[in-house]
Design a protein around this motif. Structure first.
Motif, PDB file in Angstrom:
ATOM      1  N   GLY A 105       0.775  -1.222   0.000  1.00 11.70           N
ATOM      2  CA  GLY A 105       0.000   0.000   0.000  1.00 11.70           C
ATOM      3  C   GLY A 105       0.805   1.270   0.000  1.00 11.70           C
ATOM      4  N   GLU A 106       2.135   1.176  -0.046  1.00  7.00           N
ATOM      5  CA  GLU A 106       2.956   2.381  -0.082  1.00  7.00           C
ATOM      6  C   GLU A 106       2.722   3.117  -1.390  1.00  7.00           C
ATOM      7  N   SER A 107       2.614   4.439  -1.341  1.00  6.24           N
ATOM      8  CA  SER A 107       2.369   5.227  -2.549  1.00  6.24           C
ATOM      9  C   SER A 107       3.601   5.231  -3.447  1.00  6.24           C
ATOM     10  N   LEU A 108       3.378   5.535  -4.724  1.00 14.49           N
ATOM     11  CA  LEU A 108       4.469   5.587  -5.688  1.00 14.49           C
ATOM     12  C   LEU A 108       5.525   6.598  -5.263  1.00 14.49           C
ATOM     13  N   LEU A 109       5.093   7.796  -4.868  1.00 18.88           N
ATOM     14  CA  LEU A 109       6.060   8.835  -4.532  1.00 18.88           C
ATOM     15  C   LEU A 109       6.783   8.551  -3.219  1.00 18.88           C
ATOM     16  N   ASP A 110       6.119   7.877  -2.284  1.00 17.43           N
ATOM     17  CA  ASP A 110       6.822   7.471  -1.061  1.00 17.43           C
ATOM     18  C   ASP A 110       7.910   6.441  -1.388  1.00 17.43           C
ATOM     19  N   THR A 111       7.598   5.526  -2.301  1.00 14.73           N
ATOM     20  CA  THR A 111       8.614   4.562  -2.741  1.00 14.73           C
ATOM     21  C   THR A 111       9.794   5.291  -3.370  1.00 14.73           C
ATOM     22  N   ILE A 112       9.506   6.257  -4.226  1.00 18.34           N
ATOM     23  CA  ILE A 112      10.551   7.037  -4.891  1.00 18.34           C
ATOM     24  C   ILE A 112      11.404   7.772  -3.867  1.00 18.34           C
ATOM     25  N   ASP A 113      10.769   8.411  -2.877  1.00 23.05           N
ATOM     26  CA  ASP A 113      11.518   9.147  -1.853  1.00 23.05           C
ATOM     27  C   ASP A 113      12.503   8.239  -1.132  1.00 23.05           C
ATOM     28  N   ASN A 114      12.082   7.028  -0.835  1.00 29.09           N
ATOM     29  CA  ASN A 114      12.966   6.098  -0.144  1.00 29.09           C
ATOM     30  C   ASN A 114      14.133   5.668  -1.025  1.00 29.09           C
ATOM     31  N   LEU A 115      13.877   5.506  -2.298  1.00 21.31           N
ATOM     32  CA  LEU A 115      14.953   5.115  -3.211  1.00 21.31           C
ATOM     33  C   LEU A 115      15.928   6.268  -3.445  1.00 21.31           C
ATOM     34  N   VAL A 116      15.414   7.501  -3.464  1.00 25.22           N
ATOM     35  CA  VAL A 116      16.297   8.666  -3.546  1.00 25.22           C
ATOM     36  C   VAL A 116      17.195   8.712  -2.315  1.00 25.22           C
ATOM     37  N   ALA A 117      16.635   8.373  -1.172  1.00 25.69           N
ATOM     38  CA  ALA A 117      17.426   8.338   0.066  1.00 25.69           C
ATOM     39  C   ALA A 117      18.509   7.267   0.023  1.00 25.69           C
ATOM     40  N   MET A 118      18.313   6.272  -0.868  1.00 30.63           N
ATOM     41  CA  MET A 118      19.331   5.230  -1.065  1.00 30.63           C
ATOM     42  C   MET A 118      20.341   5.639  -2.133  1.00 30.63           C
ATOM     43  N   GLN A 119      20.301   6.926  -2.526  1.00 30.25           N
ATOM     44  CA  GLN A 119      21.256   7.536  -3.451  1.00 30.25           C
ATOM     45  C   GLN A 119      21.092   7.056  -4.893  1.00 30.25           C
ATOM     46  N   ALA A 120      19.840   6.944  -5.298  1.00 28.94           N
ATOM     47  CA  ALA A 120      19.562   6.658  -6.706  1.00 28.94           C
ATOM     48  C   ALA A 120      19.979   7.837  -7.566  1.00 28.94           C
ATOM     49  N   ASP A 121      20.518   7.558  -8.741  1.00 26.64           N
ATOM     50  CA  ASP A 121      20.899   8.603  -9.691  1.00 26.64           C
ATOM     51  C   ASP A 121      19.963   8.648 -10.897  1.00 26.64           C
ATOM     52  N   ILE A 122      19.528   7.477 -11.351  1.00 24.89           N
ATOM     53  CA  ILE A 122      18.654   7.395 -12.517  1.00 24.89           C
ATOM     54  C   ILE A 122      17.531   6.411 -12.213  1.00 24.89           C
ATOM     55  N   PHE A 123      16.310   6.809 -12.495  1.00 25.46           N
ATOM     56  CA  PHE A 123      15.167   5.907 -12.440  1.00 25.46           C
ATOM     57  C   PHE A 123      14.726   5.586 -13.871  1.00 25.46           C
ATOM     58  N   VAL A 124      14.622   4.310 -14.183  1.00 21.51           N
ATOM     59  CA  VAL A 124      14.024   3.863 -15.435  1.00 21.51           C
ATOM     60  C   VAL A 124      12.658   3.314 -15.051  1.00 21.51           C
ATOM     61  N   VAL A 125      11.594   3.954 -15.528  1.00 26.17           N
ATOM     62  CA  VAL A 125      10.252   3.678 -15.015  1.00 26.17           C
ATOM     63  C   VAL A 125       9.318   3.203 -16.117  1.00 26.17           C
ATOM     64  N   ARG A 126       8.702   2.040 -15.904  1.00 29.00           N
ATOM     65  CA  ARG A 126       7.565   1.611 -16.722  1.00 29.00           C
ATOM     66  C   ARG A 126       6.358   1.505 -15.810  1.00 29.00           C
ATOM     67  N   HIS A 127       5.240   2.074 -16.259  1.00 27.67           N
ATOM     68  CA  HIS A 127       4.053   2.089 -15.410  1.00 27.67           C
ATOM     69  C   HIS A 127       2.800   2.009 -16.271  1.00 27.67           C
ATOM     70  N   SER A 128       1.766   1.381 -15.745  1.00 28.07           N
ATOM     71  CA  SER A 128       0.508   1.257 -16.485  1.00 28.07           C
ATOM     72  C   SER A 128      -0.269   2.558 -16.514  1.00 28.07           C
ATOM     73  N   ILE A 129       0.068   3.487 -15.626  1.00 28.65           N
ATOM     74  CA  ILE A 129      -0.634   4.768 -15.565  1.00 28.65           C
ATOM     75  C   ILE A 129       0.117   5.806 -16.405  1.00 28.65           C
ATOM     76  N   SER A 130      -0.582   6.392 -17.353  1.00 31.38           N
ATOM     77  CA  SER A 130       0.031   7.420 -18.189  1.00 31.38           C
ATOM     78  C   SER A 130       0.499   8.586 -17.338  1.00 31.38           C
ATOM     79  N   ARG A 131       1.670   9.097 -17.668  1.00 32.15           N
ATOM     80  CA  ARG A 131       2.304  10.249 -17.032  1.00 32.15           C
ATOM     81  C   ARG A 131       2.897   9.944 -15.655  1.00 32.15           C
ATOM     82  N   ALA A 132       2.912   8.697 -15.221  1.00 32.05           N
ATOM     83  CA  ALA A 132       3.542   8.383 -13.936  1.00 32.05           C
ATOM     84  C   ALA A 132       5.017   8.788 -13.912  1.00 32.05           C
ATOM     85  N   PRO A 133       5.815   8.524 -14.956  1.00 32.67           N
ATOM     86  CA  PRO A 133       7.211   8.977 -14.940  1.00 32.67           C
ATOM     87  C   PRO A 133       7.339  10.501 -14.883  1.00 32.67           C
TER      88      PRO A 133
END
Length: 326
Positions: A105-133
């Protein structure tokens, strides 16, 4: 019926204040010079993908972390992005969405925030919802980059770019090309990206072939020629691209299925013979043989389908290196 321009009207900023490409979210509005820069950069990386090359890595993304976030299934796109990142010497993390906290149930942006905190540099994103990236790119810090690996029925920019690379490799000049796109254009993010890129690169003869229920309502406003007959639409073309029917994005019974669709819109040797004798056959995959394409065509001498996959590695290397500032 949704149109080709649905979901692309809101502004999308892919550049930083210095005018440098920092995300790749859509080919809509991407300047011709930028597309050519990506294709030219990919040409430089083609040698790195050569099976005969002993060392298949360059150090451009050494020390960078690339997170593959695929909320939809993928074979070619996910794998070639992983190969491309590793050949740029990046650290690659493939997030298993089914076992991630999004399943709790974690939101998409909460997941992203946690991954940024893990020092992500590039996200490659595929999603079923248009405009999610796009939503992710608007949310993250400026030093993190997003590459759209396909979002809903919106865009698939790296597929569009590798398709442009393939056409340029085999056909050279876009201004004289005649390109036919066949099948489920309405639901195809690949078709939308290809149409955007072809128009930007100066292609003047783009044809859409399919039943009315699978063609966007605004194609004629974009100068796309519409055909409901394969026999009419394929005459004299240089490139034929067939598309999978995306049943997951449509209502049951919207189009003829299986054998019936193949009878009307399947690419057979007889129909391919209506195109130019040196026409190339493309398909973004996955293919449904006997539905949109005959095996004799898919495996024939005019098919460049596997070349598309190989070129995809170099194109995705180019995109990642450019958005990361190399």
């Amino acid at each position: 019926m949704s149109g080709l321009n649905d979901l692309v009207n809101a502004p999308v900023n892919q550049f930083n204040s210095a005018g440098e490409l920092t995300h790749l979210l859509t080919l809509e509005g991407l300047p011709k010079e930028q597309i050519l820069h990506i294709l030219d950069t990919a040409q430089q990386f083609v040698s790195v993908t050569d099976p005969a090359r002993e060392v298949k890595k360059v150090p451009l993304l050494r020390g960078k972390s690339v997170f593959n976030l695929f909320f939809e299934n993928s074979t070619r796109t996910r794998t070639t992005f992983e190969i491309a990142a590793k050949r740029l010497s990046a650290d690659v993390i493939n997030l298993d969405i089914s076992t991630s906290s999004t399943a709790k149930g974690e939101s998409l942006l909460d997941t992203i925030d946690n991954l940024v905190a893990m020092q992500a540099d590039i996200f490659v994103v595929r999603h079923s919802i248009s405009r999610a990236p796009i939503q992710i790119a608007q949310h993250i810090p400026a030093h993190v980059h997003v590459i759209n690996a396909g979002d809903g029925s919106h865009q698939h920019p790296t597929q569009g770019l590798l398709d442009m690379y393939t056409m340029r490799h085999f056909k050279k000049d876009f201004s004289s090309l005649k390109v036919a796109i066949v099948g489920d254009i309405l639901h195809s993010r690949v078709a939308k990206s290809n149409i955007c890129a072809l128009r930007t690169l100066g292609c003047k003869d783009i044809r859409a072939i399919g039943p009315e229920s699978l063609l966007p309502s605004d194609l004629d406003m974009l100068g796309i020629k519409i055909f409901h007959s394969m026999e009419e639409g394929l005459k004299g073309v240089d490139v034929v691209m067939t598309l999978r029917i995306q049943k997951e994005r449509m209502e049951a019974g919207q189009v003829p299925e299986g054998d019936e669709f193949f009878k009307q819109y399947g690419l057979t040797p007889t129909r391919l013979a209506l195109a130019k004798s040196d026409a190339i056959v493309m398909h973004p995959g996955p293919m449904n043989r006997g539905v949109e394409i005959d095996s004799a065509v898919a495996d024939g001498t005019q098919s460049v389908i596997l070349n598309q996959v190989t070129f995809g590695i170099a194109v995705r290397m180019a995109v990642m290196s450019i958005v990361a500032g190399n």
